[in-house]
Structures are given as C-alpha cells and as structure tokens.
Write a protein that holds these residues in place. Sequence first.
Motif, mmCIF file in Angstrom:
data_model
loop_
_atom_site.group_PDB
_atom_site.id
_atom_site.type_symbol
_atom_site.label_atom_id
_atom_site.label_comp_id
_atom_site.label_asym_id
_atom_site.label_seq_id
_atom_site.Cartn_x
_atom_site.Cartn_y
_atom_site.Cartn_z
ATOM 1 N N LYS A 27 0.832 -1.210 0.000
ATOM 2 C CA LYS A 27 0.000 0.000 0.000
ATOM 3 C C LYS A 27 0.865 1.258 0.000
ATOM 4 O O LYS A 27 0.397 2.348 -0.326
ATOM 5 N N ASP A 28 2.140 1.121 0.394
ATOM 6 C CA ASP A 28 3.050 2.268 0.403
ATOM 7 C C ASP A 28 3.567 2.610 -0.984
ATOM 8 O O ASP A 28 4.137 3.681 -1.193
ATOM 9 N N PHE A 29 3.409 1.673 -1.915
ATOM 10 C CA PHE A 29 3.959 1.876 -3.246
ATOM 11 C C PHE A 29 2.858 2.340 -4.202
ATOM 12 O O PHE A 29 1.875 1.638 -4.415
ATOM 13 N N VAL A 30 3.036 3.523 -4.749
ATOM 14 C CA VAL A 30 2.080 4.034 -5.726
ATOM 15 C C VAL A 30 2.706 3.859 -7.107
ATOM 16 O O VAL A 30 3.623 4.590 -7.497
ATOM 17 N N LEU A 31 2.220 2.871 -7.842
ATOM 18 C CA LEU A 31 2.770 2.584 -9.160
ATOM 19 C C LEU A 31 1.969 3.332 -10.234
ATOM 20 O O LEU A 31 0.750 3.443 -10.149
ATOM 21 N N THR A 32 2.677 3.833 -11.217
ATOM 22 C CA THR A 32 2.020 4.524 -12.334
ATOM 23 C C THR A 32 1.376 3.480 -13.254
ATOM 24 O O THR A 32 1.654 2.285 -13.167
ATOM 25 N N LYS A 33 0.506 3.962 -14.129
ATOM 26 C CA LYS A 33 -0.132 3.055 -15.093
ATOM 27 C C LYS A 33 0.926 2.382 -15.978
ATOM 28 O O LYS A 33 0.791 1.214 -16.346
ATOM 29 N N LYS A 34 1.980 3.129 -16.288
ATOM 30 C CA LYS A 34 3.057 2.573 -17.103
ATOM 31 C C LYS A 34 3.765 1.436 -16.367
ATOM 32 O O LYS A 34 4.041 0.381 -16.955
ATOM 33 N N GLU A 35 4.037 1.640 -15.083
ATOM 34 C CA GLU A 35 4.707 0.605 -14.288
ATOM 35 C C GLU A 35 3.831 -0.633 -14.145
ATOM 36 O O GLU A 35 4.309 -1.772 -14.220
ATOM 37 N N LEU A 36 2.534 -0.414 -13.934
ATOM 38 C CA LEU A 36 1.611 -1.546 -13.838
ATOM 39 C C LEU A 36 1.584 -2.328 -15.148
ATOM 40 O O LEU A 36 1.558 -3.570 -15.146
ATOM 41 N N PHE A 37 1.590 -1.614 -16.259
ATOM 42 C CA PHE A 37 1.577 -2.257 -17.573
ATOM 43 C C PHE A 37 2.859 -3.077 -17.781
ATOM 44 O O PHE A 37 2.816 -4.225 -18.245
ATOM 45 N N ILE A 38 3.999 -2.482 -17.412
ATOM 46 C CA ILE A 38 5.283 -3.182 -17.555
ATOM 47 C C ILE A 38 5.306 -4.444 -16.693
ATOM 48 O O ILE A 38 5.775 -5.500 -17.130
ATOM 49 N N ASN A 39 4.771 -4.340 -15.476
ATOM 50 C CA ASN A 39 4.733 -5.500 -14.580
ATOM 51 C C ASN A 39 3.886 -6.618 -15.166
ATOM 52 O O ASN A 39 4.224 -7.805 -15.041
ATOM 53 N N LYS A 40 2.760 -6.267 -15.770
ATOM 54 C CA LYS A 40 1.896 -7.276 -16.372
ATOM 55 C C LYS A 40 2.597 -7.965 -17.541
ATOM 56 O O LYS A 40 2.521 -9.186 -17.707
ATOM 57 N N LEU A 41 3.286 -7.169 -18.347
ATOM 58 C CA LEU A 41 4.041 -7.746 -19.462
ATOM 59 C C LEU A 41 5.157 -8.657 -18.960
ATOM 60 O O LEU A 41 5.403 -9.737 -19.511
ATOM 61 N N TYR A 42 5.840 -8.211 -17.912
ATOM 62 C CA TYR A 42 6.951 -8.976 -17.333
ATOM 63 C C TYR A 42 6.467 -10.350 -16.865
ATOM 64 O O TYR A 42 7.083 -11.379 -17.141
ATOM 65 N N LYS A 43 5.322 -10.332 -16.174
ATOM 66 C CA LYS A 43 4.777 -11.596 -15.679
ATOM 67 C C LYS A 43 4.294 -12.460 -16.832
ATOM 68 O O LYS A 43 4.402 -13.695 -16.803
ATOM 69 N N LEU A 44 3.771 -11.847 -17.876
ATOM 70 C CA LEU A 44 3.295 -12.589 -19.034
ATOM 71 C C LEU A 44 4.452 -13.311 -19.728
ATOM 72 O O LEU A 44 4.335 -14.489 -20.100
ATOM 73 N N PHE A 45 5.584 -12.611 -19.884
ATOM 74 C CA PHE A 45 6.719 -13.177 -20.604
ATOM 75 C C PHE A 45 7.553 -14.131 -19.741
ATOM 76 O O PHE A 45 8.026 -15.153 -20.240
ATOM 77 N N PHE A 46 7.744 -13.773 -18.454
ATOM 78 C CA PHE A 46 8.677 -14.537 -17.633
ATOM 79 C C PHE A 46 8.008 -15.420 -16.578
ATOM 80 O O PHE A 46 8.652 -16.253 -15.967
ATOM 81 N N GLY A 47 6.705 -15.210 -16.348
ATOM 82 C CA GLY A 47 5.987 -16.069 -15.422
ATOM 83 C C GLY A 47 6.074 -15.645 -13.971
ATOM 84 O O GLY A 47 5.581 -16.333 -13.080
ATOM 85 N N ILE A 49 16.667 5.859 11.765
ATOM 86 C CA ILE A 49 16.909 5.100 10.543
ATOM 87 C C ILE A 49 15.870 5.505 9.489
ATOM 88 O O ILE A 49 14.679 5.563 9.763
ATOM 89 N N ILE A 50 16.334 5.791 8.298
ATOM 90 C CA ILE A 50 15.451 6.171 7.193
ATOM 91 C C ILE A 50 15.403 5.013 6.196
ATOM 92 O O ILE A 50 16.423 4.637 5.616
ATOM 93 N N ILE A 51 14.223 4.438 6.033
ATOM 94 C CA ILE A 51 14.036 3.389 5.037
ATOM 95 C C ILE A 51 13.098 3.953 3.973
ATOM 96 O O ILE A 51 11.909 4.145 4.216
ATOM 97 N N GLU A 52 13.644 4.243 2.826
ATOM 98 C CA GLU A 52 12.877 4.911 1.780
ATOM 99 C C GLU A 52 11.776 4.009 1.230
ATOM 100 O O GLU A 52 11.896 2.807 1.192
ATOM 101 N N ARG A 53 10.697 4.646 0.822
ATOM 102 C CA ARG A 53 9.560 4.000 0.159
ATOM 103 C C ARG A 53 8.758 3.084 1.077
ATOM 104 O O ARG A 53 8.023 2.240 0.614
ATOM 105 N N SER A 54 8.891 3.237 2.373
ATOM 106 C CA SER A 54 8.047 2.446 3.274
ATOM 107 C C SER A 54 7.835 3.217 4.570
ATOM 108 O O SER A 54 8.583 4.127 4.895
#
Length: 291
Positions: free
Chosen positions: A14-34, A238-243
């Motif tokens: 929930k801390d990660f806000v992905l753009t539509k482009k990133e979501l699209f790339i992730n879907k393609l990645y999973k489609l090609f590589f499983g 301690i700073i942990i970025e993106r979370s």
Amino acid sequence: MKFFYVFNYDIYKKDFVLTKKELFINKLYKLFFGYSKMIDPSDIKDNSFKLIGKSLFVSNDEIIKGRNLDRINKLIEEEDIKFLCLESDVDSEIFKDIGLMILNGMELRFKVLFEKAKKIIEYPDKTQIGLMIDGKSNYEYIKMICEYFPLVIFFVNNPYLGDNISGNILNDIGSSIYVSKDINSSKSCELIFDLSSETFSDKINIIKTDNYISLYKNKEIVEAKRKINNVKVRCPNIIIERSNVKNLELSFVEALMYEDKVVKSKNDIINVDMDKYLYEKCFKMIFFNEE
C-alpha cells in the motif's frame, strides 16, 4: 559492507504508488517470464544520511528467479552486500540459491528473552523453571539457561534425547537435570522457557504458569496470563525509503552490529552489552505482552 533488509511486499504494498506505465510493464513482465518484476531496492540510511544498506521487497508467492535473481546477484557484487536480514514473515527458501549469510534475529532474540527471564525470576538459585527442548534446540542456549537457573526440568517428547542432553549438561557444568515427559509437571515451575521449534505435544495448551517464553512460537496460543510473543525495535534515526516501517526486526539490529563491526560472527552477539549498544543507537526495545 552493506546488507539487504528484506521485507514482505504484500504487507507494505500500500506504500507503493505505481504509475499506469509501471503496472503495464509488470503485467508484461509476468506474461513473458511467469513471475513479477522485482521492485527496485531503495536505500537505508542513518540520521547522518550514511548509506548502510538496501531494502529489498519480495513476495512469498513470487519466487525470485531468472532476471530478478540476476539483478540481485549483480547488486550483491556491485554494492558489496555481505548478508541478508529477513523480517520474520519472509520465507527464507526464496533465497536458498543466493550464497549469502542470512540473519533472522534468532541469536539476538534469545539474548533479549534470556535477559527478560532473568528479570522475571528474582531468586534464580531457589526457583524451579521448565525448559522445553527438542532435537533442534540450540545446546549453547540450553547450557546458558542451566548455568543461570540450576533448578531446571527438561520437558521433552523423546526421553532419550532428554537423558542425552542432561548427561552433557552434567559433564559440562555439573548440574543434574530432571527429565520429564509429563507437561503437568510444569505446574511447579515459575517460568517455562520453550526452546522447541516443533510442537511439543497435544497437551501443550494446559501449561499453567504465569510466565511462558518461547523462542520460536511467536503466535502460539498458550493459557498463560502473560506471554512474551514478539520483540521488536523502534528506532527514530533510521530512514528506510519508500516504506513507513516504524518497528524493525531483530535481524536488522544484528545486521547493524556487523556493519558497525561490533560483532564478527553470530557467536559474538550473545556477549554484546545491549543496553549500551541500543542507547548509542537511540533504539528502544519493545516487548509486546498479550493477554
């Protein structure tokens, strides 16, 4: 020297806000590589903004392999990553093919719980405690407890195992240990220290002691008025970025000890002055006592 601090992505996604482009790339990645594309590791810094590690977000349902594994191995080499420290809900099997030492906080967890046990029992020489053990219990932990608490009962599923370990304790420190398979004997114990990683018996839930401490069974339901089920560390520096992580796992503190060169091996952790170290790091140790 740096380390990977590994999170379960499903908890923090929930801390990660992905753009539509990133979501699209992730879907393609999973489609090609499983499998899903790994989220880029982000930096971990202290309050002086010194880079001390990298945070790695993984999903237990998505085994790291293929291009993701290649990326991790490349980062390990480029960033001089020496070890992984895992949050407790991360499946260590994901990293079985990565040749790094894995820290899970067990040594520090034992040290912290052992110190807690010593604070609970006011007169250790006169107080009987129970020690639940199995074939996977750490012998050095057993020996340390028996040295401090001379009146110990071993609770075991396998009497031969209990007799063997009690014989070793007698040879090493001169203490004679009573071995029992009857969990009802725990009624005479002021404290039960459970070092067994497996289920002790079907009768475990009849334990009648106010003080039950378990090294492994974080979420086990036991009839005890006070249960020390988890230990976490709170650190404002301690700073942990993106979370939005607020409570760190003990494995993270172990990793800092290596990074600070306070310890060189897991065997050194038990001898660290934790109060002094945590004070210098501005850490607070948080115990969760569930009723």
